[in-house]
Structure formats: C-alpha cells, structure tokens
Enzyme design. Sequence first.
Site, PDB file in Angstrom:
ATOM      1  N   ASP A   1       1.736   0.572  -0.373  1.00 14.86           N
ATOM      2  CA  ASP A   1       0.918   1.591  -1.209  1.00 14.86           C
ATOM      3  C   ASP A   1       1.140   1.059  -2.634  1.00 14.86           C
ATOM      4  O   ASP A   1       2.096   1.076  -3.445  1.00 14.86           O
ATOM      5  CB  ASP A   1       1.600   3.171  -1.198  1.00 14.86           C
ATOM      6  CG  ASP A   1       0.944   3.895  -1.815  1.00 14.86           C
ATOM      7  OD1 ASP A   1      -0.185   3.558  -2.611  1.00 14.86           O
ATOM      8  OD2 ASP A   1       0.952   5.000  -1.484  1.00 14.86           O
TER       9      ASP A   1
ATOM     10  N   HIS B   1      -1.359   2.835   1.564  1.00 17.89           N
ATOM     11  CA  HIS B   1      -1.958   4.248   1.107  1.00 17.89           C
ATOM     12  C   HIS B   1      -3.068   4.754   1.943  1.00 17.89           C
ATOM     13  O   HIS B   1      -4.033   4.066   2.385  1.00 17.89           O
ATOM     14  CB  HIS B   1      -2.449   4.168  -0.349  1.00 17.89           C
ATOM     15  CG  HIS B   1      -2.572   5.675  -0.993  1.00 17.89           C
ATOM     16  ND1 HIS B   1      -1.394   6.250  -1.480  1.00 17.89           N
ATOM     17  CD2 HIS B   1      -3.618   6.338  -1.246  1.00 17.89           C
ATOM     18  CE1 HIS B   1      -2.092   7.508  -2.110  1.00 17.89           C
ATOM     19  NE2 HIS B   1      -3.457   7.453  -1.651  1.00 17.89           N
TER      20      HIS B   1
END
Length: 219
Positions: free
Chosen positions: A172, A203
């Site tokens: 992420d 993400h």
Amino acid sequence: MTGRYIQIEATDGSGTFRGYLAVPRSGSGPGLVIAQEIFGINHTMREVADYYAEEGYVTLVPDLFWRQQPDVELGYSEADWQRAFGFYQGFDEARGMEDMQASISALRARPEVSGAKVGVLGFCLGGKLAYLAACRTDADVSVGYYGVGIEAALDEADQIKRPLTLHIAELDKFCPPGARERIVQALRGRPGVTLHVYPGVDHAFARAGGEHFHKPSAL
C-alpha cells in the site's frame, strides 16, 4: 437486496445527512456502520452494504462528506480520483467522527437492530475512521481495511476499549513501510487488537472489480 436512504441527525445541531440503509431479508440483525472510501456512497459502498445485509447485518453507510458537499458519489476515473482527493483533503476528521457516532447511535436505535449491537467496518479513509471509532466511539467492534493515516493517530491507542481488527496491505503506497511498522509496533499485543498484514497485495485489495482486488485476501 435493495437498500434505501435515511436521514441522520448531526449531533452538533447543524442539520441532517443521508445514509444508505440495507436490511437483511429476515428483517433484523446486528448493526454495521460502513465508513466509506474517499468516493462517497458510490456503487461499491452500496454493494458492500448489500452484501453484509445478505449475510444478516443491518448496514448503514453514512455520507461523511456532507459538510463539504451532500450526496457525493464518484467513480474511479482519473477525474473522479482528483475530485475524491479534494474531498479527502477538505475532510474535517473531528466532525467526521462526530458523524460516525451519530450514525452508530441512529443505527443502534432502529427497531431492525437486534440486541443494540453495532460494529464499524471501514475502507481506505474509512479504515482510519474504523480505528478512530475504536478509540472515540461506543461501537461494539471495529474493523478497518487499508486505513490511510492511522500512524498519525497512534497516540489515541490507549483509548481502545473494544475489539479492533486492522487489515493492512504490504504494498500500500498510502501506508508505506515506515508507517506500517509504526502501526504494527504500537498496536501489536494490545488486548482486543488483531493485525493482519497481507503480503504482495496493494491498497483497495478488497474492492471487488478493482485493479488491486485480491479475493483470497479480501475474504
């Protein structure tokens, strides 16, 4: 499963805001407030609410951007991403958490909610709000997916009194390795707190149909 919109009273007396409500076919169940991504109550958030309603939860997705602009509903085009980041940058987190508590209380008061139990589930921006819900609200349980900015609020961790689970994506870019390590070090081992770091995923890995969707991790 077809949901509907209801109105929620703001606790500061500034007005009302809408929330998407989905009820299971049984007509009742535990409550679940779903904290949105930065795209508003869009089709993804409604589908998530409908899915959990099918699983037996009474779900409510509050409009957390209403203080900037009511009824925000964005897609995932480049233009919508830019608009979404604008709303994110203008988001008043303190007021947003007041609206989260108002949503929890409104859902808990509904006759469809059995046992007055209400949890919080959040994604992206909502992932951080799920963490803050564990710190600041009376939610019975909180679950956050790939929350953005949790590392900036770790000084509130001592306020966590009810179960909290965080799902963190290793790749992420909105929660880079340094931030992830601070979160893990600060929260690991705390009573009631569970952390999951998913290797090799990015993400929004739980957003069905999205570029980074990874079903084994999402489920």
